[in-house]
Design an enzyme around this catalytic site. Structure first.
Site, mmCIF file in Angstrom:
data_model
loop_
_atom_site.group_PDB
_atom_site.id
_atom_site.type_symbol
_atom_site.label_atom_id
_atom_site.label_comp_id
_atom_site.label_asym_id
_atom_site.label_seq_id
_atom_site.Cartn_x
_atom_site.Cartn_y
_atom_site.Cartn_z
ATOM 1 C CB CYS A 173 -14.043 4.174 17.580
ATOM 2 S SG CYS A 173 -14.925 5.169 16.218
ATOM 3 C CG ASN A 174 -17.757 7.641 18.674
ATOM 4 O OD1 ASN A 174 -16.746 7.648 18.686
ATOM 5 N ND2 ASN A 174 -18.359 7.880 17.646
ATOM 6 N NE ARG A 175 -22.740 3.962 18.709
ATOM 7 C CZ ARG A 175 -23.510 4.733 19.204
ATOM 8 N NH1 ARG A 175 -24.345 4.846 20.285
ATOM 9 N NH2 ARG A 175 -23.694 6.316 18.698
ATOM 10 N N GLY A 225 -22.231 8.708 8.306
ATOM 11 C CA GLY A 225 -22.683 7.581 7.533
ATOM 12 C C GLY A 225 -21.941 6.091 7.924
ATOM 13 C CB ALA A 272 -3.989 1.866 4.431
ATOM 14 N N GLY A 273 -6.777 1.029 6.719
ATOM 15 C CA GLY A 273 -8.054 0.466 6.483
ATOM 16 C C GLY A 273 -9.224 1.229 6.027
ATOM 17 C CG MET A 313 -11.857 3.848 11.119
ATOM 18 S SD MET A 313 -13.083 5.006 11.249
ATOM 19 C CE MET A 313 -12.596 6.006 12.648
#
Length: 552
Positions: A151-153, A216, A293-294, A296
């Site tokens: 999600c960030n890269r 983490g 509900a994965g 994340m």
């Protein structure tokens, strides 16, 4: 200024050979540009990741060759008498490629420089990573590849036979798969080579490049790259070794420093952001809704519980995952609702966390505008915390008076606290990363001897088989099989014993820089003694093979 010049065959050959040599330094000159005006613009983006700040400084340099204009009829005559010189220039792979060592390159777009709108278009689902690796390794100058898409890269790691051409091909591939113009990708991407690329993935794995320092989850994502890459042809020795070493670095940093203390994941930062926006008295009573509900979503639930939340509603496609979470987390009321009831659950919630893999929006302005208002005890604003990429909640919802939407880019607010402590931890981690980077580079340098070992063995085997055939032919056709086997075994034994010493001096694990230096000296000496020309010939063969394969 145009210069009219008459060229003799010797002069043209000299010019062509000089141009070929120049191409190895400019990296952009091709035979089709001669004679004429050649301009090459290279843009390097350098990633500064020190002191907890990431910024890019674009450096542009323009290298222009001298203008050489000649009359067409004179060139035609000169070319006809100098086909060998032209052919030499045309096939000058040695000049252009093979004096470059194959490079580890990262082409990346991250949260630090690239808006979420672009990242979500570039995102590659985990199930598509093997396909992406295959397509990348099908490019002319890419030998190995890996994809790290979170999600960030969105970062692509490759072993490139030519840095410039490899970056160009990968960028064009990214443009083709995402629909984003190359020029736009170039505005936001960063490029790192070799040791810088190594240090970057180590920093990523250690959590130094994350929005939340030390988180983490990124280490788990790096592990997943290795897991998915196993068995994929393009996930080769260099890239596989790089990612496996990065995992070890991430574990070591977390063990030896306190970098993972506090908010250590996007999910925990999302929970902290929600609590920052809610009035403190409502922290225990605010109605929480988690959609998805994965991994994340599960982390969001765990962090909500850690912050004192005792009741929440979870909307998911199936109930099994929610049941498993409920069994793992005791003494908390977790209510399952199917996706069909998502909107009605949202109407009864104060804070909505979304973390699904949906590629389309779950909430639009039209859906949200008619929802009943929330109470003043929670600030009078319904909060959407969207940590999904692609996004689940439309940004236009922010235009509504009683709703606020936050996505992964907004989590920067959570990270702003305790800067001095973060810097201290980062410095401790950085010293570990520097040490580990040297070890990895030494290991990679040690791989240079592998082609020499193979070529030396092949050289010796050619001599052995040739001499064996001569010997057997002199012995006649009626030589027993047992005798033939004995002679063959004898020749193999002699060759193996003679090669044992040189082979021992060509092998090292890269952990001792002195031994590595001696090993590389031995490699170069053997290359000279036996005319193996390992580095040049191997790279040239790889390039030619890939070009021929892609032309079929």
């Amino acid at each position: 200024m145009a210069v009219s010049t008459s060229f003799s065959g010797a002069k043209l050959e000299a010019l062509l050979l000089k141009s070929a040599a120049t191409s190895s330094s400019t990296r952009n000159l091709s035979s089709s540009h001669l004679p004429g005006v050649c301009k090459s613009i290279r843009t390097r983006r350098i990633l500064f990741q020190r002191s907890g700040v990431s910024s890019f400084t674009p450096l542009k340099c323009e290298v222009a060759s001298s203008d050489v204009l000649v009359q067409n009829d004179e060139i035609d005559r000169a070319q006809s008498s100098n086909l060998s010189a032209l052919e030499q220039l045309k096939t000058s792979a040695v000049d252009r490629y093979t004096k470059e060592r194959s490079s580890i390159v990262v082409i990346g777009l991250s949260i630090h420089t690239t808006p979420v709108e672009m990242r979500e278009k570039l995102a590659i689902p985990e199930a598509e990573w093997p396909r992406a690796i295959g397509e990348l390794c099908g490019l002319n100058h890419i030998e190995e590849a890996a994809v790290l898409s979170t999600c960030n890269r969105m970062e692509i790691y490759v072993v490139a036979l030519s840095q410039h051409r490899g970056v160009k091909e990968v960028t064009e591939w990214m443009s083709k798969t995402s629909g984003i113009p190359v020029s736009e990708i170039c505005q936001h991407r960063f490029l790192l080579y070799n040791n810088d690329a190594t240090q970057h993935i180590f920093e990523v794995s250690a959590g130094l490049d994350s929005l939340v320092l030390g988180e983490g989850q990124i280490l788990a994502q790096v592990k997943q790259v290795v897991k998915v890459g196993q068995g994929v042809a393009g996930f080769g020795r260099n890239i596989s070794g790089l990612f496996k070493h990065a995992i070890a670095v991430g574990k070591r940093v977390r063990t030896e420093t306190n970098i993972a203390a506090g908010a250590v994941s996007v999910s925990s930062a999302a929970v902290e952001l929600a609590l920052m926006k809610l009035p403190e008295p409502s922290h225990a009573t605010a109605r929480m809704l988690v959609i998805g509900a994965g991994k994340m979503g599960k982390l969001v639930i765990k962090h909500l519980v850690a912050k004192g939340c005792t009741k929440m509603v979870v909307v998911n496609r199936s109930e099994e995952r929610v049941t498993a979470i409920r069994e793992e987390i005791k003494d908390v009321e977790i209510i399952y609702k199917p996706l069909t009831e998502m909107l009605s659950c949202t109407a009864e919630a104060d804070v909505i966390f979304t973390s699904t893999a949906s590629e389309s929006l779950l909430f639009t302005k039209e859906q949200v505008k008619d929802l009943p208002p929330v109470g003043h005890d929670v600030g009078g604003l319904r909060l959407f915390i969207d940590i999904s990429v692609p996004r689940n909640v439309g940004a236009c919802i922010n235009n509504l008076e009683d709703v606020r939407v936050y996505n992964v880019d907004d989590l920067k607010e959570v990270v702003a606290a305790n800067k001095e402590d973060r810097l201290r931890k980062a410095m401790e981690a950085q010293s570990i990363i520097t040490e580990e980077s040297k070890q990895f580079e030494a290991w990679r340098d040690s791989l240079e001897t592998v082609p020499t070992i193979k070529k030396l063995r092949a050289y010796a085997e050619r001599i052995r088989t040739a001499e064996l055939e001569k010997c057997l032919s002199k012995m006649g056709d009626d030589v027993p099989k047992k005798t033939r086997r004995a002679v063959d075994d004898l020749s193999r034994g002699i060759v193996n014993k003679l090669l044992h010493g040189p082979m021992q001096h060509l092998r090292c694990d890269g952990s001792d820089s002195r031994t590595l230096s001696e090993t590389l000296e031995n490699m170069h000496a053997l290359n000279r003694m036996f005319s193996l020309e390992t580095e040049i010939s191997v790279l040239e063969q790889k390039i030619r093979a890939k070009v021929e394969q892609n032309q079929k």
